[in-house]
Design a protein around this motif. Structure first.
Motif, mmCIF file in Angstrom:
data_model
loop_
_atom_site.group_PDB
_atom_site.id
_atom_site.type_symbol
_atom_site.label_atom_id
_atom_site.label_comp_id
_atom_site.label_asym_id
_atom_site.label_seq_id
_atom_site.Cartn_x
_atom_site.Cartn_y
_atom_site.Cartn_z
ATOM 1 N N LYS A 289 0.838 -1.180 0.000
ATOM 2 C CA LYS A 289 0.000 0.000 0.000
ATOM 3 C C LYS A 289 0.882 1.243 0.000
ATOM 4 N N LYS A 290 0.285 2.395 -0.318
ATOM 5 C CA LYS A 290 1.064 3.617 -0.492
ATOM 6 C C LYS A 290 1.900 3.986 0.733
ATOM 7 N N PRO A 291 1.351 3.984 1.960
ATOM 8 C CA PRO A 291 2.199 4.322 3.114
ATOM 9 C C PRO A 291 3.377 3.373 3.284
ATOM 10 N N GLN A 292 3.168 2.088 2.961
ATOM 11 C CA GLN A 292 4.253 1.112 3.070
ATOM 12 C C GLN A 292 5.287 1.312 1.971
ATOM 13 N N ARG A 293 4.829 1.758 0.783
ATOM 14 C CA ARG A 293 5.776 2.018 -0.311
ATOM 15 C C ARG A 293 6.735 3.135 0.061
ATOM 16 N N VAL A 294 6.224 4.157 0.746
ATOM 17 C CA VAL A 294 7.090 5.261 1.182
ATOM 18 C C VAL A 294 8.183 4.735 2.090
ATOM 19 N N THR A 295 7.809 3.819 2.999
ATOM 20 C CA THR A 295 8.783 3.267 3.951
ATOM 21 C C THR A 295 9.845 2.443 3.249
ATOM 22 N N ILE A 296 9.423 1.544 2.363
ATOM 23 C CA ILE A 296 10.400 0.641 1.732
ATOM 24 C C ILE A 296 11.268 1.391 0.727
ATOM 25 N N ASN A 297 10.751 2.453 0.097
ATOM 26 C CA ASN A 297 11.554 3.213 -0.858
ATOM 27 C C ASN A 297 12.605 4.076 -0.174
ATOM 28 N N SER A 298 12.420 4.367 1.115
ATOM 29 C CA SER A 298 13.438 5.115 1.863
ATOM 30 C C SER A 298 14.349 4.183 2.652
ATOM 31 N N TRP A 299 14.180 2.881 2.479
ATOM 32 C CA TRP A 299 14.983 1.880 3.183
ATOM 33 C C TRP A 299 16.290 1.689 2.427
ATOM 34 N N ALA A 300 17.403 2.081 3.028
ATOM 35 C CA ALA A 300 18.697 2.072 2.337
ATOM 36 C C ALA A 300 19.409 0.737 2.510
ATOM 37 N N PHE A 301 18.702 -0.375 2.235
ATOM 38 C CA PHE A 301 19.326 -1.685 2.405
ATOM 39 C C PHE A 301 20.436 -1.907 1.392
ATOM 40 N N GLY A 302 20.272 -1.336 0.187
ATOM 41 C CA GLY A 302 21.309 -1.501 -0.825
ATOM 42 C C GLY A 302 22.601 -0.839 -0.403
ATOM 43 N N GLN A 303 22.507 0.334 0.194
ATOM 44 C CA GLN A 303 23.695 1.037 0.670
ATOM 45 C C GLN A 303 24.372 0.266 1.791
ATOM 46 N N LEU A 304 23.575 -0.243 2.752
ATOM 47 C CA LEU A 304 24.149 -1.018 3.855
ATOM 48 C C LEU A 304 24.840 -2.268 3.334
ATOM 49 N N ALA A 305 24.197 -2.973 2.410
ATOM 50 C CA ALA A 305 24.812 -4.175 1.842
ATOM 51 C C ALA A 305 26.107 -3.837 1.109
ATOM 52 N N ALA A 306 26.122 -2.704 0.402
ATOM 53 C CA ALA A 306 27.341 -2.294 -0.310
ATOM 54 C C ALA A 306 28.455 -1.947 0.673
ATOM 55 N N PHE A 307 28.114 -1.293 1.786
ATOM 56 C CA PHE A 307 29.126 -0.973 2.790
ATOM 57 C C PHE A 307 29.691 -2.241 3.413
ATOM 58 N N ILE A 308 28.827 -3.198 3.739
ATOM 59 C CA ILE A 308 29.301 -4.469 4.295
ATOM 60 C C ILE A 308 30.228 -5.161 3.298
ATOM 61 N N THR A 309 29.849 -5.092 2.020
ATOM 62 C CA THR A 309 30.617 -5.779 0.978
ATOM 63 C C THR A 309 32.021 -5.212 0.845
ATOM 64 N N TYR A 310 32.139 -3.886 0.748
ATOM 65 C CA TYR A 310 33.487 -3.350 0.523
ATOM 66 C C TYR A 310 34.330 -3.394 1.786
ATOM 67 N N LYS A 311 33.712 -3.285 2.951
ATOM 68 C CA LYS A 311 34.482 -3.423 4.191
ATOM 69 C C LYS A 311 34.955 -4.872 4.363
ATOM 70 N N ALA A 312 34.131 -5.832 3.958
ATOM 71 C CA ALA A 312 34.541 -7.238 4.011
ATOM 72 C C ALA A 312 35.738 -7.486 3.094
ATOM 73 N N ARG A 313 35.729 -6.852 1.941
ATOM 74 C CA ARG A 313 36.861 -7.010 1.010
ATOM 75 C C ARG A 313 38.141 -6.450 1.619
ATOM 76 N N ARG A 314 38.044 -5.287 2.260
ATOM 77 C CA ARG A 314 39.227 -4.699 2.882
ATOM 78 C C ARG A 314 39.760 -5.567 4.005
ATOM 79 N N ALA A 315 38.864 -6.250 4.727
ATOM 80 C CA ALA A 315 39.272 -7.040 5.881
ATOM 81 C C ALA A 315 39.603 -8.486 5.523
#
Length: 390
Positions: A289-315
């Motif tokens: 529903k529309k209120p839930q779409r607003v929540t999931i579209n502002s959910w920065a899971f892709g950014q968090l996953a990318a940060f975990i990924t590159y930090k894992a590579r460094r470590a």
């Protein structure tokens, strides 16, 4: 591996005026090249250089390297556009988004970032100054500042081009660093499963939960304030909205950096790998529903996953992605899958064996087990070669 760090320039008003003039000239030249590329259908860098190099160099008082970078920036923009069109990211042919993207030349903002190579920009890292080309002449001994740990890395590992940017009245250089990689752990003792969500930003199979309650509440307040200022529409409201712009994104980025650092440090300390769900395309698959779409579209899971990924590579921490199918419905004890196993958002109760657990913690155990199964089947670590802003 390559990462990007941002340093802040500290120009005088006269120097800032020269930097402004430089960005405006370079982006005006890039717009001229873009118009030629659109009209002629020529987007190849070498062919565009033949058509436009002499003209933009003379018209906009550009140096040889600056003119070539303007042409290459335009060529790269059209290459990216073709890739997005081919992938369907801009809709189907004939759709409104597709038409808007292809019916006119690509344009660059007057203060869009401009690449600089070592002929146009030199670093004096001991003095923390740079010498930078502008259309009014080279600025020497221009001071810069930044975080101490990033400046130490800059002095050791800077390599390649840097980008000059202007944001909210401040000047920055984005510098590329080529860091040595830690050797990857070839025999992890297990995998930490990470369940990404909205109520809890990240839950690990080691029992750590990073709550999203405070962040979600702050986002809601930000949306309310933004809506109120837009409705008001006065000059003071617009000034306040401009000051507030980007605050939510910076806050989210800071939180994601802290969470990813904690997860990777724990995996490195315990000799384990990290398992993440493959959530690509989740926004397109979700039917909400529309209120839930607003929540999931502002959910920065892709950014968090990318940060975990590159930090894992460094470590040197192995990382694998697993299927997200039924992770919230599968029991981590008996592996029974049933929609009724999840009676509420926070509670998991297995209908088969009676196991009761916090739903996100149970899902993280399932993800960790799938990660281990993927690893022992011979899958290689899926940490890619990323270039990210540190």
């Amino acid at each position: 591996m390559k990462i990007v760090v941002r340093v802040k320039l500290l120009p005088t008003p006269e120097q800032a005026s020269a930097l402004h003039a430089t960005l405006h000239a370079c982006n005006a030249a890039a717009n001229e090249v873009s118009a030629v590329a659109f009209t002629t259908g020529t987007t190849n860098n070498r062919e565009l250089r033949t058509l436009t190099y002499t003209g933009i160099k003379q018209t906009w008082r550009l140096g040889a390297q600056a003119a070539q970078h303007c042409i290459k920036k335009t060529s790269d923009a059209y290459t990216a556009l073709k890739g997005n069109l081919k992938a369907g990211n801009l809709g189907r042919p004939g759709s409104r988004r597709h038409h808007q993207a292809t019916s006119k030349p690509i344009t660059f903002r007057a203060d869009a970032a401009q690449p600089y190579d070592d002929r146009m920009l030199s670093w004096q890292t001991p003095q923390r100054t740079v010498s930078i080309w502008t259309v009014t002449g080279r600025i020497k001994r221009l001071p810069y500042t930044g975080q101490d740990d990033q400046l130490r890395l800059l002095a050791q590992y800077r390599q390649g081009e840097s980008d000059l940017t202007h944001h909210n009245g401040s000047w920055y250089l984005l510098a590329t660093l080529d860091l040595p990689e830690a050797p990857e752990n070839p025999a992890p003792s297990g995998f930490i499963g990470v369940d990404l969500g909205i109520a809890n930003i990240a839950t690990t199979s080691t029992g750590n939960r990073h709550s999203g309650r405070r962040l979600n509440r702050t986002r809601e307040n930000d949306r309310t304030l933004r809506s109120r200022l837009q409705k008001k529409g006065t000059r003071s409201a617009k000034r306040r909205a401009k000051r507030h712009a980007g605050k939510e994104a910076r806050r989210t980025r800071d939180i994601n950096h802290k969470i990813s650092k904690h997860i990777v440090a724990e995996a490195q300390r315990t000799g384990r790998g990290i398992a993440l769900e493959d959530l690509s395309g989740i926004r397109e698959r979700a039917r909400l529903k529309k209120p839930q779409r607003v929540t999931i579209n502002s959910w920065a899971f892709g950014q968090l996953a990318a940060f975990i990924t590159y930090k894992a590579r460094r470590a040197g921490v192995p990382l694998v992605h697993v299927s997200p199918a039924y992770t919230s419905q599968e029991c981590s004890r008996c592996h029974h899958i049933d929609k009724r196993n999840r009676p509420s958002q926070a509670v998991f109760t297995c209908r088969n064996c009676g196991f009761v657990e916090h739903a996100d913690l149970n899902a993280s155990h399932v993800i960790g087990r799938r990660g281990w199964a993927t690893w022992v089947r011979g899958a290689e670590s899926q940490v890619p070669a990323l270039t990210l802003l540190a």
